[in-house]
Design an enzyme around this catalytic site. Structure first.
Site, PDB file in Angstrom:
ATOM      1  N   GLU A  60       0.851  -1.460  -0.031  1.00 33.43           N
ATOM      2  CA  GLU A  60       0.174   0.022   0.071  1.00 33.43           C
ATOM      3  C   GLU A  60       0.855   1.392   0.055  1.00 33.43           C
ATOM      4  O   GLU A  60       0.763   2.061   0.813  1.00 33.43           O
ATOM      5  CB  GLU A  60      -0.757   0.006   1.021  1.00 33.43           C
ATOM      6  CG  GLU A  60      -2.069  -1.288   1.046  1.00 33.43           C
ATOM      7  CD  GLU A  60      -2.832  -1.301   2.230  1.00 33.43           C
ATOM      8  OE1 GLU A  60      -2.999  -0.391   3.029  1.00 33.43           O
ATOM      9  OE2 GLU A  60      -3.925  -2.127   2.024  1.00 33.43           O
ATOM     10  N   GLU A  95      -4.630  -8.371  -1.058  1.00 31.77           N
ATOM     11  CA  GLU A  95      -5.663  -8.441   0.310  1.00 31.77           C
ATOM     12  C   GLU A  95      -7.133  -8.257  -0.138  1.00 31.77           C
ATOM     13  O   GLU A  95      -7.228  -7.239  -1.065  1.00 31.77           O
ATOM     14  CB  GLU A  95      -5.149  -7.141   1.177  1.00 31.77           C
ATOM     15  CG  GLU A  95      -3.879  -7.323   1.679  1.00 31.77           C
ATOM     16  CD  GLU A  95      -3.647  -6.111   2.770  1.00 31.77           C
ATOM     17  OE1 GLU A  95      -4.528  -5.494   3.093  1.00 31.77           O
ATOM     18  OE2 GLU A  95      -2.370  -6.084   3.091  1.00 31.77           O
TER      19      GLU A  95
END
Length: 683
Positions: free
Chosen positions: A295, A415
């Protein structure tokens, strides 16, 4: 332990390269006519007072071996204290390392890697020679010319990523700060990994935060104990036949995000970490993958486009560092994220440009997926899996398929879940709506050839008991890997606790299946008298619901199942309830609860408005407040807790609260805030 870590020095020196020629004898698993020969590279990668870490790369230069024993003698009294990738036995100075059950076979010209932690005093001289299955290794080959071995089938990055489906995240573990158990999960065990593998998962993502586990500039030497623990879990995972993905995880917001204002320091630190990791795992199985950053985000950028450019620089550096380390890293699959791991078109396009520039066939793209945000956290009335949720899912998956998969670049949804599906905060996401989401994610990813890796920080698998917290949730996920399941408009049918019970209708979502009937346990319900079906409309009759409701005690009185031609049955709860009631209360902005008799009903959401109808409280763009963050039902205590976070953004005024329940009922309550004092009333 901390003082020991500070004393360690990373010396990164090759202590010895020893190669020998077979001159006599036989080799285990090789007949008298076999070709034999071997080479060993012995490297001391880290050394500290009294201890060191060594890695050995053993190359088989002869015919294929199935079962091996590597032997050597320590010249300076060293001892092995902990080993990986082999079983080590010692007798005085003599050491033997034998294969594990997963690395027994060494093909011609193939290399197996093993390593150990050791102790030393005085000097740490490298062993002078090694033998493999009794053969002294010199790097030469004797015997008949080896027959050409068949070339292995080519394995592309697309093949590798496809073989990783489905995947599972070891979340809130090595990414936890500062260490493995800091966020509530137990130490990772082989039993845990075996259990996850036995459930059908083929890959495991091991998020790792390195920030608290390395030394200062300029070396940023990774703490040996931490690296060895990571290596141990990686190798346990490989031994379970997982594909494994490791990364830099919360480093993204701990220090990598300062790249715009401190580019030299961040780049040096980032490069140093990946150089060490690439070196440490250089000759591990190609089933190990590296992910550059989790991220990625950058502080102080003027736009996402600037963030894309910065990420391109880091991703490109990551690929070059790993490729230059050689060994298996020359072709290892490397995983590159978009900015924020977002599937927005601009972010996807920017990463696609990076792939074009790198021209590396062994790369994969990754994005994350936590669904339509209002549904993922239950805000703005996002209580159901509706068209907004589905279109968000389809659009994101289509964008990555078009940008990457259609051009031969595999995609890992690194994810996925819903942000607020959590066993510690029940009720935020209604279970049936979540099941519909799970079913859809599995289907839409599968038909687009996307590999999914479930984010599990403990909310799905109870790691202490090694059992799923909700078996039905896992069953729906597992079914979605290969097939579709039918669902319905709801999994709850509410009936009154007294008086006449009317028939009720549900809409069937067939999802390509055919409806087979209703059952209560093993007993079929009767079509006609208990239910009717017209197209996708399922009607439960008054007689059936009256029988199923039994004594009509508040709550679930019966559970039935809709059966379909494939996939999982759809469970429907028959629930008796009456309209909830509330009472007056007083308290403060930090401690206020509304007395509530739920009477068998369940809270779905809450609205908050000022007298003029404008939204009150946080997220003032919507009247519907975030479940649990702003309000929380406590069914056992008979209250609805109004959180300090709600009152922190409320004006001194009278606020109308409307509570929406899953039965469809609504009740109104009024709270008045004056400074830190709060009073509540039903009128």
């Amino acid at each position: 332990m901390h003082s020991l870590r500070k004393a360690r020095q990373r010396i990164g020196a090759i202590a010895g390269i020893v190669i020998a020629l077979l001159t006599a004898g036989t080799m285990t698993a090789v007949n008298a006519q076999a070709v034999a020969g071997c080479g060993v590279v012995y490297t001391v990668s880290t050394q500290w007072p009294g201890g060191f870490t060594a890695n050995l790369n053993v190359t088989n230069l002869g015919d294929p071996i199935n079962g091996w024993r590597l032997a050597w003698a320590f010249p300076s009294g060293q001892q092995v204290t902990q080993a990986w990738n082999s079983t080590v036995t010692s007798s005085g100075a003599q050491v033997t390392a034998a294969n594990t059950n997963w690395n027994a076979a060494i093909a011609t010209d193939a290399t197996v890697s093993l390593g150990f932690n050791g102790s030393w005093t005085g000097v740490n001289t490298a062993p002078a020679s090694f033998t493999l299955n009794g053969v002294t290794c010199t790097g030469k080959v004797v015997g008949p010319s080896p027959s050409p071995s068949p070339s292995p089938s080519p394995t592309t990055a697309m093949d590798t990523v496809a073989a990783m489906q489905p995947g599972w995240n070891l979340g809130n573990t090595f990414d936890a700060i500062p260490d493995e158990t800091a966020w509530g999960n137990p130490l990772t065990t082989q039993a845990l990994l075996h259990q996850v593998r036995s459930q059908g998962y083929k890959s495991i993502r091991i998020p790792i935060t390195w920030s608290n586990h390395h030394g200062p500039a300029p070396d940023y030497a990774i703490d040996a104990a931490w690296l060895n623990r990571v290596r141990q879990v990686v190798e346990w995972s490989l031994a379970e036949d997982f594909y494994v993905l490791i990364n830099l995880h919360h480093d993204s917001w701990q220090w990598i995000n300062t790249y715009p204002s401190d580019s030299a320091t961040v780049m040096n630190r980032y490069t140093a970490l990946w150089r060490q990791l690439a070196g440490s795992f250089r000759n591990h199985s190609p089933k190990l993958l590296f992910e550059s950053i989790n991220e990625p985000q950058f502080a102080g950028t003027s736009s996402d486009e600037q963030g894309d450019q910065l990420l391109n620089t880091l991703n490109t550096k990551f690929v070059h560092v790993v490729r230059q380390s050689g060994g298996a890293n020359a072709t290892r699959v490397l995983v590159l994220p978009t900015l924020h791991t977002s599937s927005e078109q601009g972010r996807v396009d920017a990463l696609a440009a990076t792939f074009t520039a790198l021209r590396d066939p062994n790369l994969a793209a990754t994005v994350h997926f936590y669904g339509w945000w209002p549904f993922s956290v239950n805000i703005a009335g996002g209580t159901r899996y509706d068209s907004n949720v589905e279109q968000d899912l389809i659009a994101g998956f289509d964008r990555v398929r078009t940008a990457f998969v259609s051009h031969g670049i595999p995609v890992i949804i690194g994810e996925w879940a819903l942000l607020s599906w959590d066993h510690t905060r029940p009720g935020i996401i209604e279970r049936g709506e979540f099941l519909k989401f799970l079913e859809a994610v599995g289907y839409h990813a599968r038909i687009r050839n996307l590999t999914t890796m479930l984010w599990d920080a403990g909310q799905f698998l109870n790691r202490n008991e090694l059992q799923w917290r909700d078996q039905g949730v896992f069953d729906m996920m597992k079914a979605s890997w290969t097939t579709r399941s039918g669902t319905a408009s709801t999994d709850q049918v509410y009936v009154p606790s007294s008086g006449t019970i009317a028939g009720q209708t549900l809409t069937l979502n067939l999802n390509g299946t055919t409806f087979q009937g209703l059952c209560q346990g093993s007993t079929p319900l009767s079509q006609g008298s208990d239910y009717t079906v017209s197209g996708t409309t399922l009607t439960l009759t008054s007689a059936a619901l009256t029988r199923l409701a039994g004594n009509r005690a508040y709550g679930v009185n019966a559970t039935i199942e809709a059966r379909f031609s494939q996939g999982m049955p759809w469970r429907i709860s028959v629930i008796s309830s009456s309209t909830p009631t509330q009472a007056a209360a007083s308290g403060t902005t930090t401690s206020f609860a509304i007395p509530t008799q739920f009477r068998g009903d369940q809270l779905a959401t809450m609205e908050a408005k000022y007298a003029d109808g404008s939204p009150a409280g946080p997220a003032n763009w919507t009247t519907y407040k975030e479940f649990w963050q702003n309000f929380q039902p406590d069914y056992s205590a008979g209250t609805i807790i109004m959180k300090p976070e709600f009152f922190a953004e409320v004006n001194d005024d009278r606020i109308t609260l409307t509570f929406h329940f899953w039965s469809g009922k609504q009740i109104t309550y009024y709270v008045t805030k004056s400074g830190t004092t709060v009073t509540g009333a039903t009128t």
